[in-house]
Design a protein around this motif. Sequence first.
Motif, short mmCIF file in Angstrom:
data_model
loop_
_atom_site.label_atom_id
_atom_site.label_comp_id
_atom_site.label_asym_id
_atom_site.label_seq_id
_atom_site.Cartn_x
_atom_site.Cartn_y
_atom_site.Cartn_z
N LYS A 1 0.84 -1.12 0.04
CA LYS A 1 0.04 0.14 0.20
C LYS A 1 0.87 1.22 0.08
O LYS A 1 1.99 1.17 0.64
CB LYS A 1 -0.87 -0.07 1.29
N PRO A 2 0.50 2.21 -0.74
CA PRO A 2 1.12 3.68 -0.56
C PRO A 2 1.62 4.14 0.89
O PRO A 2 0.52 3.89 1.95
CB PRO A 2 0.31 4.46 -1.17
N GLU A 3 2.67 4.37 1.19
CA GLU A 3 3.13 5.08 2.33
C GLU A 3 2.72 3.98 3.42
O GLU A 3 2.55 4.55 4.57
CB GLU A 3 2.51 6.27 2.66
N GLU A 4 3.23 2.69 3.38
CA GLU A 4 3.10 1.71 4.32
C GLU A 4 4.27 1.70 5.35
O GLU A 4 5.29 2.33 4.86
CB GLU A 4 3.00 0.47 4.03
N THR A 5 4.09 1.39 6.52
CA THR A 5 4.90 1.34 7.40
C THR A 5 5.29 0.08 8.21
O THR A 5 6.27 -0.05 8.85
CB THR A 5 4.63 2.13 8.68
#
Length: 218
Positions: A99-103
């Motif tokens: 996913k975008p900008e996942e951590t």
Amino acid sequence: MSERGKVHLNMIVTKTGDQGEAYLNDSSRVSKASTRIKALALIETISVKLGFFIHECRQDQLKLPLPEEGVCVLNLEQLANSFQQEMYDLGSDLSTPIKPEETILRFPVEKAEEITKLISKLTPTLEPLDSFILPQGSLRVLLAHDIRTTIRQAETLVWDIEEAINPAVTLYLNRLSDFWFVLGRILQSEDQLTTNEITKKWEPNQEHERGIQIQETK
């Protein structure tokens, strides 16, 4: 959604997959015929094959003299168990769409780099190759080749996944198949210390005896 890497298997028969779909870690559903699910199934197959290898090589240790750096000791059971654990780490990563900008924590590229260094250490212990070797020998040698080729199949499937994936996964699988090729050769060389067998190699475009004799009765 459960945390990636945390698994709760309180119910085995859930019937959630009876319509041909499977849940991913983000609770999305995909077809069981998708490339991602096929890759996950093959990675699980590798884990099972590693289990066979562990059974065959339990308590086996190899001591390999290194050209310039002493001795390398290989505990085959511990080695295969570490890779078996990492198959589930890979599966967990592939089961979690990017996913975008996942951590979240992803499978680390350092794992592939570690195997690359191991290959560079072990390869000089072997004779240089002048042809492809035929997968023959003891059961542990054949299991090593079986694991290697299955890893290669899994890698090609992961490359075919249309969605974005962690590039460390394919790099690791590529390097891991190389490692099992080297390990298969090492095991074969070790077996030859106690047998008279030779390593059989591919002989391109030659006539080969079939080993068939037809005896006519009068």
